[in-house]
Design an enzyme around this catalytic site. Structure first.
Site, short mmCIF file in Angstrom:
data_model
loop_
_atom_site.label_atom_id
_atom_site.label_comp_id
_atom_site.label_asym_id
_atom_site.label_seq_id
_atom_site.Cartn_x
_atom_site.Cartn_y
_atom_site.Cartn_z
N ASP A 19 0.87 -1.17 0.00
CA ASP A 19 0.00 0.00 0.00
C ASP A 19 0.91 1.23 0.00
O ASP A 19 2.14 1.11 -0.16
CB ASP A 19 -0.98 -0.03 1.18
CG ASP A 19 -0.31 0.19 2.54
OD1 ASP A 19 0.93 0.27 2.62
OD2 ASP A 19 -1.06 0.25 3.54
N THR B 128 2.67 -1.67 9.06
CA THR B 128 3.11 -2.63 10.08
C THR B 128 3.35 -4.02 9.51
O THR B 128 3.97 -4.85 10.18
CB THR B 128 2.05 -2.77 11.19
OG1 THR B 128 0.85 -3.29 10.62
CG2 THR B 128 1.80 -1.43 11.88
#
Length: 149
Positions: A8, A67
């Site tokens: 992303d 993350t």
């Protein structure tokens, strides 16, 4: 090896660092996006990479978000994907040796570029140990089959 890679916006910069490194190591790279820092939804890219690996179009996959957690959850929804977030070389080695992981998830906001490259190298070079670990992978496949309709 043919490696699927996707991220992303949060993982975009790290993806762009990893791609030439994979080529330098002699791998073919298929980039499933994203192509910029523009905000986007990580499930799209986790799914694309997961499908490429699951369908056999690519040998392994690498997914990256802030993350590594969200994009790994998305990739793991694809049947046949065994992906894990790795934050060090030991985790990368164990994900391959014990879990026969076929997708590596990285957190661009968690680890630096140098560590990420070392993790990628270990992930790609470590073989599955088989033996008692195969029994566990078989059990994972049985769980997966139970919920596939």
């Amino acid at each position: 090896m043919k490696i699927a890679i996707g991220s992303d916006h949060g993982g975009f910069d790290l993806k762009e660092v990893i791609k030439p490194y994979l080529i330098e190591l002699g791998h073919e790279v298929v980039d499933f996006g994203t192509e910029s820092h523009e905000s986007c939804d990580y499930p799209i890219y986790g799914q694309r990479v997961g499908e490429a690996v699951s369908f056999g179009d690519c040998d392994r996959g690498i997914v990256i978000c802030g993350t590594g957690i969200g994009i790994s959850v998305a990739a793991n929804k694809i049947p046949g994907i065994r992906g894990g977030v790795c934050t060090n070389e030991f985790m990368a080695a164990m994900s391959r040796e014990h879990n026969d992981a076929n997708v590596l998830a990285l957190g661009a906001r968690v680890i630096g570029e140098g560590l990420a490259l070392r993790i990628v190298k270990v992930f790609l070079e470590t073989e599955f140990a088989g033996g008692r670990h195969q029994r566990r992978i078989d059990k994972i496949r049985e769980i997966e089959k139970k919920y596939l309709k």
